[in-house]
Design a protein around this motif. Sequence first.
Motif, PDB file in Angstrom:
ATOM      1  N   HIS A   1      37.501 -25.397  55.556  1.00 40.12           N
ATOM      2  CA  HIS A   1      35.959 -25.811  56.240  1.00 40.12           C
ATOM      3  C   HIS A   1      36.118 -27.139  57.112  1.00 40.12           C
ATOM      4  O   HIS A   1      36.683 -28.287  55.565  1.00 40.12           O
TER       5      HIS A   1
ATOM      6  N   GLU B   1      31.179 -29.428  59.173  1.00 41.77           N
ATOM      7  CA  GLU B   1      29.935 -28.483  59.226  1.00 41.77           C
ATOM      8  C   GLU B   1      30.915 -27.096  59.582  1.00 41.77           C
ATOM      9  O   GLU B   1      29.907 -25.902  59.151  1.00 41.77           O
ATOM     10  N   GLU B   2      32.315 -27.400  60.123  1.00 40.01           N
ATOM     11  CA  GLU B   2      32.488 -26.383  60.929  1.00 40.01           C
ATOM     12  C   GLU B   2      33.986 -25.444  60.182  1.00 40.01           C
ATOM     13  O   GLU B   2      33.973 -25.562  59.435  1.00 40.01           O
ATOM     14  N   SER B   3      33.815 -23.652  60.385  1.00 42.46           N
ATOM     15  CA  SER B   3      34.529 -22.993  59.168  1.00 42.46           C
ATOM     16  C   SER B   3      35.588 -21.981  60.270  1.00 42.46           C
ATOM     17  O   SER B   3      34.949 -22.145  60.767  1.00 42.46           O
TER      18      SER B   3
END
Length: 134
Positions: free
Chosen positions: A63, A66-68
């Motif tokens: 992570h 906010e991106e995974s």
Amino acid sequence: MSTAMTTVYDTTVTAVGSQVPAFIEHGILIFFGEQAPAELHDISVLHRVDVADDGPRPGDVVHLGEESLEVLAVGDVVRDNLLNLGHLDIKADGLTEAKLPGDVCVRKGPIPLLATGDAFRITRPATTAEQDLS
């Protein structure tokens, strides 16, 4: 049904080097712990560790703010580098076998530019039972 995730590594970004955007354009994001030598600061995202139980494995999720991103492959020295130095090289190359011992491979595509205060976290499915059934 979603799988419960366990956090194995959790940190907070404390600085982003001036050359990090150029590396991101080439699909590479380099992390080092805050204690990294000054000559590495320009190319790295520096971070302060809160949880360091393990390094990434294929199938884990990294992570970045906010991106995974799902981890596809991990080189042989990644765990030791991360736990001892806070060092990690994420490469958005889509490879399922790491080319270099320090590589963490994720899908091809954009990598987000992190900012001071963002989270850098690695989570793992709490159980592998669902994976065993597939």
